[in-house]
Design an enzyme around this catalytic site. Structure first.
Site, mmCIF file in Angstrom:
data_model
loop_
_atom_site.group_PDB
_atom_site.id
_atom_site.type_symbol
_atom_site.label_atom_id
_atom_site.label_comp_id
_atom_site.label_asym_id
_atom_site.label_seq_id
_atom_site.Cartn_x
_atom_site.Cartn_y
_atom_site.Cartn_z
ATOM 1 N N LYS A 1 0.909 4.378 10.324
ATOM 2 C CA LYS A 1 0.522 5.337 11.358
ATOM 3 C C LYS A 1 -0.899 5.044 11.861
ATOM 4 O O LYS A 1 -1.149 3.978 12.356
ATOM 5 C CB LYS A 1 0.688 6.760 10.819
ATOM 6 C CG LYS A 1 2.002 6.991 10.023
ATOM 7 C CD LYS A 1 3.244 6.946 10.875
ATOM 8 C CE LYS A 1 4.552 6.912 10.065
ATOM 9 N NZ LYS A 1 4.730 7.943 9.057
ATOM 10 N N ARG A 34 2.291 -11.253 -5.345
ATOM 11 C CA ARG A 34 2.704 -9.890 -5.715
ATOM 12 C C ARG A 34 1.602 -9.210 -6.530
ATOM 13 O O ARG A 34 1.345 -8.030 -6.369
ATOM 14 C CB ARG A 34 4.026 -9.885 -6.499
ATOM 15 C CG ARG A 34 4.325 -8.498 -7.088
ATOM 16 C CD ARG A 34 5.766 -8.262 -7.505
ATOM 17 N NE ARG A 34 6.411 -9.368 -8.159
ATOM 18 C CZ ARG A 34 6.166 -9.768 -9.416
ATOM 19 N NH1 ARG A 34 5.288 -9.147 -10.176
ATOM 20 N NH2 ARG A 34 6.814 -10.799 -9.909
ATOM 21 N N TYR A 93 6.821 15.580 4.206
ATOM 22 C CA TYR A 93 7.530 14.533 4.943
ATOM 23 C C TYR A 93 8.959 14.410 4.410
ATOM 24 O O TYR A 93 9.183 14.419 3.197
ATOM 25 C CB TYR A 93 6.765 13.222 4.764
ATOM 26 C CG TYR A 93 7.400 12.034 5.432
ATOM 27 C CD1 TYR A 93 7.409 11.915 6.819
ATOM 28 C CD2 TYR A 93 7.994 11.023 4.676
ATOM 29 C CE1 TYR A 93 7.992 10.819 7.433
ATOM 30 C CE2 TYR A 93 8.573 9.922 5.291
ATOM 31 C CZ TYR A 93 8.571 9.828 6.668
ATOM 32 O OH TYR A 93 9.146 8.745 7.268
ATOM 33 N N ASP A 153 -1.151 13.351 0.464
ATOM 34 C CA ASP A 153 -0.680 12.440 1.504
ATOM 35 C C ASP A 153 -1.569 12.689 2.724
ATOM 36 O O ASP A 153 -1.465 13.721 3.385
ATOM 37 C CB ASP A 153 0.801 12.736 1.806
ATOM 38 C CG ASP A 153 1.388 11.747 2.817
ATOM 39 O OD1 ASP A 153 0.622 11.208 3.637
ATOM 40 O OD2 ASP A 153 2.618 11.538 2.790
HETATM 41 C C1 LIG Z 1 5.627 8.120 7.909
HETATM 42 C C2 LIG Z 1 5.164 8.934 6.762
HETATM 43 C C3 LIG Z 1 5.466 8.572 5.442
HETATM 44 C C4 LIG Z 1 6.339 7.369 5.106
HETATM 45 O O1 LIG Z 1 5.737 6.189 5.482
HETATM 46 P P1 LIG Z 1 6.562 4.841 5.814
HETATM 47 O O2 LIG Z 1 5.492 3.873 6.124
HETATM 48 O O3 LIG Z 1 7.458 5.164 6.965
HETATM 49 O O4 LIG Z 1 7.345 4.516 4.589
HETATM 50 C C5 LIG Z 1 4.977 9.361 4.420
HETATM 51 N N1 LIG Z 1 4.243 10.472 4.673
HETATM 52 C C6 LIG Z 1 3.948 10.853 5.930
HETATM 53 C C7 LIG Z 1 3.139 12.076 6.138
HETATM 54 C C8 LIG Z 1 4.395 10.106 7.013
HETATM 55 O O5 LIG Z 1 4.118 10.493 8.258
#
Ligand SMILES: *Cc1c(COP(=O)(O)O)cnc(C)c1O
Length: 390
Positions: free
Chosen positions: A195, A46, A98, A170
């Protein structure tokens, strides 16, 4: 060295013991101490793990930051960054962020942990007038999802610095291959590495990258304290994905541009949203701050039932999420954005006629042919759109 080379090198020269070319996977919860009080540098996964550490170094390097911490999901990254603030701090967040981010911010606000104002970050005057004495953070996400509006990060950070706000970006949608927010003044970058960074739709994971070593230490501390760090195997998978980030992103973008242009020319499509199109409302800003336009394309049907299109593609899978090598099609109103209140969804332009695509790396001719046959299933009552002039 260029990012293409650094991503390979940083994941290849990691094994001092045997020189393995693949990154060693330390699938272990804990580590033997050399002697009481003297660890090898790792004691418990962790808190730290060599495989995860390699991923953290690669992500920090790709973003041009001082350090990174790899966490279990994109939402873990956002949770950890928001835990940095004291109770009562005010966060200004992009109004079309998001859905999971909006849900978390509202939860923290309902528990009196944070104050939140959602603002259209395309309107600098609105951002300035939202700033209060307790404002601590400007939360930027660009481009927006699913309409891909791009905001001017340099102008926003310049304003935020006047008021000493922490600027969080983000950067999930662009990936560090197409956008490097630190070069535009950001302090911290979060990613859903689920992603593009992983790119193979086999992991949920996230990351926090810090511009300074001091912030980096803070987020390492918080991730360990909250328990949001990610496991070794997921780190190893993301590392494997990152090696091919450059080639994938180039192909995603080339395919997305061609698909967007095909959709513009299609008589049943009334609007196409892709920042790489000169006709996109924020194309100029995108062009000045990104080195590419990404792999997400949204469009509206002028006429007919979107369900026909959504149900007829043979290559595009009907699925949420984005960023994988395989192409996806989805319906924001009933899928990715279904949890939004209907009136907010409507106000944001996420209406029933909207379809979002995540463009994969299949051959672009096959992708276009697949969309063409799916659109051919639509039987318009009357085709109202005038002939295209291009
Ligand atoms: C998918 C996504 C998230 C969240 O990510 P997870 O891995 O699903 O928790 C946050 N911000 C954006 C822009 C996203 O596309």
């Amino acid at each position: 060295m260029r990012p293409e080379t650094r991503a390979i090198l940083a994941t290849t020269h990691t094994d001092g013991q045997y020189g393995s070319i693949g990154t060693p996977l330390y699938q272990t919860s804990n580590f033997r101490f050399r002697e009481p009080g003297k660890s090898t540098g790792y004691d418990y996964t962790r808190s730290g793990n060599p495989t995860r550490h390699t991923l953290e170094q690669v992500l920090a390097d790709l973003e041009g930051g001082a350090s990174a911490v790899a966490v279990s999901t994109g939402m873990s990254a956002i949770t950890t960054v928001l835990a940095h603030f004291n109770a009562g701090a005010h966060i200004i967040a992009t109004h079309d962020c998001y859905g999971g981010t909006a849900r978390l911010l509202r939860l923290l606000e309902s528990q009196s942990k944070l104050e939140v104002t959602f603002v259209d970050l395309g309107n600098l005057a609105a951002v300035r007038s939202a700033i209060k004495p307790n404002t601590a953070c400007l939360w930027i996400e660009t481009p927006s999802n699913p309409l891909l509006n791009v905001v001017d990060v340099a102008a926003l950070t310049k304003l935020a610095k006047v008021y000493d706000l922490l600027v969080a970006v983000d950067n999930t949608f662009m990936s560090p291959f197409f956008f490097r927010p630190f070069e535009f003044g950001a302090d911290v970058i979060v990613h859903s590495t689920t992603k593009w960074l992983n790119g193979h739709s086999d992991v949920v994971s996230g990351a926090i990258v810090s511009r300074t070593a001091e912030l980096g230490e803070r987020f390492h501390y918080l991730a360990n304290a909250l328990g949001t760090t990610t496991g070794s195997f997921d780190s190893w998978l993301v590392l494997r994905g990152v090696k091919t980030l450059a080639v994938r992103m180039k192909q995603h973008e080339a395919n997305a541009q061609a698909v967007a242009e095909f959709l513009v020319s299609h008589p049943l499509v009334s609007e196409v949203y892709y920042p790489g199109l000169a006709s996109h409302s924020t194309h100029a800003i995108a062009n000045s701050q990104f080195t590419g336009f990404g792999g997400v394309v949204s469009f509206r049907l002028a006429e007919g039932d979107v369900r026909g299109v959504l149900g007829s593609t043979k290559i595009f899978s009907l699925a949420e999420s984005l960023g994988g090598v395989e192409s996806l099609i989805e319906h924001p109103a009933t899928m990715s954005h279904a949890s939004m209140a209907p009136e907010l969804r409507e106000a944001a332009g996420i209406t029933d006629d909207l379809i979002r695509l995540s463009i994969g790396i299949e051959h672009v001719d096959d992708l276009i042919a697949d969309l063409e046959q799916a659109l051919a299933t639509v039987t318009p009552k009357t085709v109202v759109k005038e002939a295209q002039s291009c």
